[in-house]
Every structure is written in C-alpha cells, then in structure tokens.
Design a protein around this motif. Sequence first.
Motif, short mmCIF file in Angstrom:
data_model
loop_
_atom_site.label_atom_id
_atom_site.label_comp_id
_atom_site.label_asym_id
_atom_site.label_seq_id
_atom_site.Cartn_x
_atom_site.Cartn_y
_atom_site.Cartn_z
N MET A 169 -10.48 0.44 13.79
CA MET A 169 -9.52 -0.63 13.48
C MET A 169 -8.23 0.01 12.97
N SER A 170 -7.09 -0.41 13.53
CA SER A 170 -5.81 0.16 13.11
C SER A 170 -5.44 -0.35 11.73
N ARG A 171 -4.77 0.50 10.99
CA ARG A 171 -4.36 0.16 9.63
C ARG A 171 -3.06 -0.64 9.66
N ALA A 172 -3.02 -1.73 8.89
CA ALA A 172 -1.83 -2.57 8.83
C ALA A 172 -0.67 -1.77 8.26
N PRO A 173 0.53 -1.97 8.82
CA PRO A 173 1.68 -1.22 8.30
C PRO A 173 1.97 -1.61 6.86
N ALA A 174 2.40 -0.63 6.07
CA ALA A 174 2.74 -0.88 4.68
C ALA A 174 4.01 -1.71 4.60
N PRO A 175 4.14 -2.56 3.59
CA PRO A 175 5.37 -3.32 3.46
C PRO A 175 6.55 -2.41 3.17
N LEU A 176 7.73 -2.86 3.51
CA LEU A 176 8.91 -2.07 3.20
C LEU A 176 9.04 -1.91 1.70
N PRO A 177 9.40 -0.74 1.22
CA PRO A 177 9.52 -0.54 -0.23
C PRO A 177 10.80 -1.16 -0.77
N LEU A 178 10.84 -1.35 -2.08
CA LEU A 178 12.06 -1.71 -2.78
C LEU A 178 12.73 -0.41 -3.23
N ALA A 179 14.04 -0.33 -3.06
CA ALA A 179 14.78 0.83 -3.53
C ALA A 179 15.39 0.52 -4.90
N SER B 125 14.42 -6.25 -18.73
CA SER B 125 15.35 -6.87 -17.78
C SER B 125 15.25 -6.21 -16.41
N LEU B 126 15.04 -4.90 -16.38
CA LEU B 126 14.86 -4.22 -15.10
C LEU B 126 13.58 -4.70 -14.41
N LEU B 127 12.53 -4.90 -15.18
CA LEU B 127 11.29 -5.42 -14.60
C LEU B 127 11.51 -6.81 -14.03
N ALA B 128 12.26 -7.65 -14.77
CA ALA B 128 12.57 -8.99 -14.26
C ALA B 128 13.37 -8.89 -12.96
N ALA B 129 14.26 -7.89 -12.86
CA ALA B 129 15.05 -7.71 -11.64
C ALA B 129 14.17 -7.30 -10.47
N VAL B 130 13.17 -6.44 -10.72
CA VAL B 130 12.24 -6.04 -9.67
C VAL B 130 11.45 -7.25 -9.17
N LYS B 131 10.97 -8.05 -10.10
CA LYS B 131 10.19 -9.23 -9.72
C LYS B 131 11.04 -10.23 -8.93
N MET B 132 12.28 -10.42 -9.36
CA MET B 132 13.19 -11.33 -8.65
C MET B 132 13.47 -10.81 -7.24
N ALA B 133 13.67 -9.50 -7.12
CA ALA B 133 13.93 -8.91 -5.79
C ALA B 133 12.74 -9.14 -4.86
N ARG B 134 11.54 -8.99 -5.39
CA ARG B 134 10.35 -9.24 -4.55
C ARG B 134 10.31 -10.69 -4.09
N ARG B 135 10.62 -11.61 -4.98
CA ARG B 135 10.61 -13.03 -4.61
C ARG B 135 11.63 -13.31 -3.51
N LEU B 136 12.85 -12.78 -3.70
CA LEU B 136 13.91 -13.06 -2.74
C LEU B 136 13.66 -12.40 -1.39
N ALA C 91 13.20 -3.10 1.63
CA ALA C 91 13.19 -4.56 1.59
C ALA C 91 14.29 -5.14 0.72
N ALA C 92 14.69 -4.40 -0.31
CA ALA C 92 15.67 -4.91 -1.26
C ALA C 92 16.19 -3.75 -2.09
N VAL C 93 17.28 -4.00 -2.80
CA VAL C 93 17.88 -3.00 -3.67
C VAL C 93 17.91 -3.54 -5.09
N VAL C 94 17.38 -2.76 -6.02
CA VAL C 94 17.46 -3.06 -7.45
C VAL C 94 18.30 -1.95 -8.08
N THR C 95 19.39 -2.31 -8.72
CA THR C 95 20.32 -1.30 -9.22
C THR C 95 20.24 -1.17 -10.74
#
Length: 349
Positions: free
Chosen positions: A1-11, A335-346, A123-127
């Motif tokens: 069985m082929s392995r599902a591709p990993a999701p795009l990472p957040l930068a 606040s950075l953690l909140a930004a990571v979570k928001m980026a995942r949602r968006l 997938a997204a950029v967190v600065t």
Amino acid sequence: MSRAPAPLPLAITAGDPAGIGPEIVARLFRDAPDDLRHCVVVGDVAVMRRAAACIAGRGPSIPVAVLGAPAEAADVPPRCIPVLPVVQAREEVPWGRISAEGGRQAAEAVVWAARAALRREVAAVVTAPLHKEALAAAGVDFPGHTELLQAEAAAFLGRPVAEVPVRMMLANDELRTVLVSIHMALRDAIDALTVPRLLGTLRIAHAALTPLLGHPPRLAVAGLNPHAGEGGLFGREEIEVIAPAIAAAQAEGIDARGPYAPDTVFMRARAPAGGLPGAFDAVIAMYHDQGLIPVKYLGVEQGVNVTLGLPLVRTSPDHGTAFDLAGSGRADPASLLAAVKMARRLAGA
C-alpha cells in the motif's frame, strides 16, 4: 500500500536574530511538539543553535536538524528544531541590538518563505518579529512584513503593487480589528482615508472572514473623529467618506454598519471568554493605533496578526522583538503559538 503524501509544512521565519524570535520558536518546538508538527524554521542554523542554548537552562536541551527541502520536515522527530538554512549569517548579531545584519537576515527569511508559499511548497508562513529600524538599516525598502509580503505577491502575480491590496487584521479570542491604513504617520493616515480605500478594506475583510467564520461577517466601522464626528461638529470624514463607503459596501451585500463612536465600538464587538458573543465579528479601524490598542490591551500573549488579501496565508504574533528580553530565555511564546494555530486554520493544514 502506498504511503499518503505528507501535508505541506508551515514555514516559521526566525525573525531578527537580536530579538526574542529565535528563542520563542525554539521553545515551541521543545514545549509544544504536537502543535509544531510539520513546521520548519526558515533562518540561519547558528542563530537557531544559539536560541536552543539560550532556553536550555529552563528545560531540556533541544537539537537542531538541518534540512535540504521543506518536505523533509515530516521526518523530523518531536522536540527537534528543523531548520532550512536559506539565510547565512555574515557575523554574529548581539542580543538586543539594532543592526543591518539582523535586518538582512530577517528580511531574507521572509522573502524565501513568501516565495515558497506562493509556489505551494509550504502551506503557510508564520513570521517571528523583525525590527523595523534594523530592516531600514539593511536597506530594505519596506517598513514591515506586510508591505514586503505585498510586494512579493505582486511580483509573483505579475501585477503592480497597487493591484494587490492587503490589510492587517489583529485578532484574539475576544476581538478582531482590521485596519484601513497600516504603517504610516497619523497625518498621512487621515489623508489616506478615502471612499475607495475604505470600501476596499470592507471587501477584503468580508472575503477573508467569511470562510474563517463559516458565515458572512458582521463588520462594524469605527469613526475617525470623537463621537464619530457628532454630525459634522468634530469633523466631516464620517459624512463625506465613511458613510458613503459603508453604503457602497451594503449595496454589494456586505454586512457593514456604522460609523460608530470609536471609544465604544470595540467594547460592543468584544466577546469576553465565557460570555455572550459580541455584536460584531470585526471592527474596521481607521488607522494603526486605533485598531491595535484595544486588541493588545486584552493581552499580547494571545493576539495574532493576519495579513488579509494575499494569495498566501501569513500570520504573526502581535508583539515585537522585545530586545530587553532577548537572550534571557524568559520570553513567552504564547502569541507565536496562537499564530501557528491560526495559520493552520486558515490554510487547512
């Protein structure tokens, strides 16, 4: 069985190396590994190793892994900092000091991350925070993240910058504000308040918040003057600019209301934790401090800066470089953690 591709990472960009950005990034990889899964740091390896050493006295040590491509983030074990070394330090930047080198490193990381997001490699950029004076010292012709990202998006799309309008939203669990103008002198911000600019802000806020909320947002528009001008007694901007823009937005089906007195509208929109929902989903603020002060007063540890209007997802903590704390290992990464979570949602990542 082929392995599902990993999701795009957040930068996650490391920010100015003289500030708290690198150490709060390191703390999240150590202390919140589940939330930091499939994330990769964009910056200099030596800077991130120094950050890992900085926080070592307040918890276990954390290794740094050097990656060759964003997709390799999926193979990095928990509590390890995966770094894409796309930035090369020319010299060590002292903690807490403005420098052209710090500004250069921060800007190069943002540019690389933005281009990767536009190419759909991340997938997204967190600065993490950069310092505007350091940016200027490095010869970067943009006052901050927002304008730099706007220019990169315009270049990618092959359009003039003016045709890629963006707006800043600052949000936490209790309040959202969207700014008509961002980094400009107050005198210039008043002159910049026009019907097209405000109408554009309402359109951008409506388009961005509808998928986030799952329904069209209720947008409250703050006045510019005390008491929203008091019928022209304290200024005519509400009559000549703000009200016509609201009417034009309403004609397009946007739920925009106002103008409301700016000293009370933020309280009406606020949804206190455990309390009733606010009367509005977001407040459109006429200038930078009008919109940011209310959100930051509620606590910078949970505020998230979101750039609306870009063809990529970008979030950031709502605090700065905090040079006075840099190198102490005591900076709060909430606040950075909140930004990571928001980026995942968006991004749906």
